[in-house]
Design an enzyme around this catalytic site. Structure first.
Site, PDB file in Angstrom:
ATOM      1  N   ASP A  94     -16.395   2.373 -11.332  1.00  0.00           N
ATOM      2  CA  ASP A  94     -15.229   2.221 -12.199  1.00  0.00           C
ATOM      3  C   ASP A  94     -15.561   2.810 -13.576  1.00  0.00           C
ATOM      4  OD1 ASP A  94     -12.704   1.229 -12.878  1.00  0.00           O
ATOM      5  OD2 ASP A  94     -13.470  -0.747 -13.458  1.00  0.00           O
ATOM      6  N   GLY A 191      -7.981  -5.866 -19.990  1.00  0.00           N
ATOM      7  CA  GLY A 191      -8.288  -7.145 -20.629  1.00  0.00           C
ATOM      8  C   GLY A 191      -7.188  -8.175 -20.484  1.00  0.00           C
ATOM      9  N   SER A 237      -4.107  -6.597 -14.344  1.00  0.00           N
ATOM     10  CA  SER A 237      -4.122  -8.061 -14.217  1.00  0.00           C
ATOM     11  C   SER A 237      -2.828  -8.629 -14.784  1.00  0.00           C
ATOM     12  CB  SER A 237      -5.321  -8.645 -14.981  1.00  0.00           C
ATOM     13  OG  SER A 237      -6.477  -8.549 -14.178  1.00  0.00           O
ATOM     14  N   ASN A 277      -5.999  -1.818  -9.991  1.00  0.00           N
ATOM     15  CA  ASN A 277      -7.264  -2.394 -10.470  1.00  0.00           C
ATOM     16  C   ASN A 277      -7.061  -3.760 -11.104  1.00  0.00           C
ATOM     17  OD1 ASN A 277      -8.231   0.120  -9.843  1.00  0.00           O
ATOM     18  ND2 ASN A 277      -9.166   0.509 -11.837  1.00  0.00           N
ATOM     19  N   ASP A 279      -9.351  -7.008 -12.616  1.00  0.00           N
ATOM     20  CA  ASP A 279     -10.636  -7.603 -12.992  1.00  0.00           C
ATOM     21  C   ASP A 279     -10.405  -8.885 -13.801  1.00  0.00           C
ATOM     22  OD1 ASP A 279     -13.218  -8.172 -13.678  1.00  0.00           O
ATOM     23  OD2 ASP A 279     -13.597  -6.365 -14.821  1.00  0.00           O
TER      24      ASP A 279
HETATM   25  P1  13P Z   1      -7.647  -5.665 -15.959  1.00  0.00           P
HETATM   26  O1  13P Z   1      -8.416  -5.902 -17.222  1.00  0.00           O
HETATM   27  O2  13P Z   1      -6.177  -5.679 -16.220  1.00  0.00           O
HETATM   28  O3  13P Z   1      -8.028  -6.580 -14.869  1.00  0.00           O
HETATM   29  O4  13P Z   1      -7.985  -4.168 -15.462  1.00  0.00           O
HETATM   30  C1  13P Z   1      -9.153  -3.889 -14.738  1.00  0.00           C
HETATM   31  C2  13P Z   1      -9.399  -2.438 -14.595  1.00  0.00           C
HETATM   32  O5  13P Z   1      -8.581  -1.582 -14.880  1.00  0.00           O
HETATM   33  C3  13P Z   1     -10.707  -2.031 -14.067  1.00  0.00           C
HETATM   34  O6  13P Z   1     -10.884  -0.646 -14.105  1.00  0.00           O
HETATM   35  O1  G3H Z   2     -11.820  -1.512 -16.757  1.00  0.00           O
HETATM   36  C1  G3H Z   2     -12.596  -2.362 -17.143  1.00  0.00           C
HETATM   37  C2  G3H Z   2     -13.114  -3.361 -16.205  1.00  0.00           C
HETATM   38  O2  G3H Z   2     -12.421  -4.567 -16.354  1.00  0.00           O
HETATM   39  C3  G3H Z   2     -14.594  -3.498 -16.345  1.00  0.00           C
HETATM   40  O3  G3H Z   2     -14.906  -4.228 -17.475  1.00  0.00           O
HETATM   41  O4  G3H Z   2     -16.689  -2.901 -18.508  1.00  0.00           O
HETATM   42  O5  G3H Z   2     -16.412  -5.338 -19.042  1.00  0.00           O
HETATM   43  O6  G3H Z   2     -17.277  -4.597 -16.804  1.00  0.00           O
HETATM   44  P1  G3H Z   2     -16.433  -4.278 -18.001  1.00  0.00           P
HETATM   45 ZN    ZN Z   3      -9.893   0.322 -15.723  1.00  0.00          ZN
END
Ligand code: 13P
Ligand code: G3H
Ligand code: ZN
Length: 335
Positions: A94, A191, A237, A277, A279
């Site tokens: 990612d 985020g 998200s 995506n 997270d």
């Molecule tokens: P969120 O922060 O909205 O979950 O997005 C995650 C993401 O784009 C990871 O690449």
């Molecule tokens: O796009 C971002 C993802 O949520 C990954 O976040 O870089 O804090 O692991 P991170």
């Molecule tokens: Zn992302």
């Protein structure tokens, strides 16, 4: 050089073609630890869904790149043990920030990488994206690239302002880079604080912030330029308010956290958007469950006591996303 096919992983090519045709999206869930990985695999197996396990640069720093790669190999075996004869699991980098990072992941057995040159000048983004694609395709690894800038501040992924993808650039970008999928900017962001309160309206019934709608006109214009081409949405998200409330009721202080409404993601998943995506929603589910457990059981100190409900809560969230938002349940080629 690790051949991802030998460890049972797949790339995104067939998966995305089927998803675009079928009007659904593949879940791309980030993982940093064992509990997240277990929850993702349990959810994918129970729903018979293909799944993308995503690893960010931050995850590699946190958990160790070698461990994460072996965890993904373990994930394939774990899915089989849970009863899935032919799991479809992608191990994806990612937001790869350089050719070297992408190459390192490809050499380690990743089946898919993202090169994110979205903050670079257009020609520079094309040049490095092309370099990654040329290397990746030698090993049948698929590549996601990005055009347009997402707003939002996250540890490793930050931008002050968003710039929607310009539909007039996508044909040139996709053909010159040779990328397999394209991440676009239509108003999502990374985020748990996706919008400033002044960008939102307030729901008079609940007093909750209502975010501005995604730019579906931009998505439609991109689809017209690149019919059937796999499109990716980052920053998707939804920041469930019940999780935010649980966190805040148990000692947390998340103020004005707001995400992308699930109906809008459902609508996007029915279009050429074939990878979504997620997270932050996993982070929120985990944190809410741990805070609640800690508050209810102040005498507990064995991590298994609070990580078990946290894992359950993430699994429930992943299943909900797969069935009710992305629509990728029952979409395995075999099983
Ligand atoms: P969120 O922060 O909205 O979950 O997005 C995650 C993401 O784009 C990871 O690449
Ligand atoms: O796009 C971002 C993802 O949520 C990954 O976040 O870089 O804090 O692991 P991170
Ligand atoms: Zn992302």
């Amino acid at each position: 050089m690790v051949d991802y096919k030998k460890i049972g992983l797949v790339n995104t090519r067939a998966m995305f073609a089927k998803a675009v045709d079928g009007g659904y999206a593949i879940p791309a869930f980030n993982f940093n630890n064992m509990e997240q990985m277990q929850a993702i695999i349990m959810a994918a197996v129970e729903t018979k869904s293909p799944v993308i396990l995503q690893v960010s640069k931050g995850a590699r720093e946190y958990a160790n790149p070698t461990l994460l790669r072996y965890m993904a190999e373990g994930a394939v075996e774990y899915a089989k043990e849970l009863g899935c004869k032919h799991p479809e699991i992608v191990l994806h980098l990612d937001h790869g920030d350089s050719f070297e990072t992408c190459k390192n992941c490809i050499d380690m057995g990743f089946s898919s990488v993202m090169y994110d040159g979205s903050a670079l000048p257009y020609e520079e983004n094309i040049r490095i994206s092309r370099q990654v694609v040329e290397y990746a395709h030698k090993y049948d690894v698929t590549v996601e690239c990005e055009l347009g800038v997402l707003a939002g501040v996250e540890d490793e992924v930050s931008a002050e302002e968003s710039h929607y993808t310009k539909p007039e650039e996508v044909i040139d970008f996709a053909s010159r880079t040779g990328c397999d999928s394209l991440a676009i900017s239509i108003g999502t962001s990374h985020g748990a604080y996706k919008f400033k309160p002044e960008q939102c309206t307030v729901d008079p019934q609940t007093g909750r912030l209502v975010p501005p709608p995604l730019a579906f006109d931009v998505l439609e214009a991109v689809e017209k330029k690149l019919p059937g081409f796999p499109i990716v949405l980052h920053g998707s998200s939804s920041v469930p308010q019940d999780e935010v409330d649980t966190i805040n009721a148990n000692g947390g202080a998340l103020k004005a956290a707001v995400g992308i409404p699930e109906e809008q993601l459902r609508k996007a998943a029915k279009s050429a958007v074939c990878k979504i995506n997620i997270d932050s929603d996993s982070r929120l589910a985990m944190t809410a469950a741990i805070r609640k457990h800690m508050a209810e059981h102040p005498d507990h100190f064995d991590p298994r006591q609070y990580l078990k409900p946290a894992r359950e809560s993430m699994k429930k969230m992943y299943i909900h996303k797969i069935i009710n938002v992305l629509g990728s349940n029952n979409k395995l080629q075999e099983n």
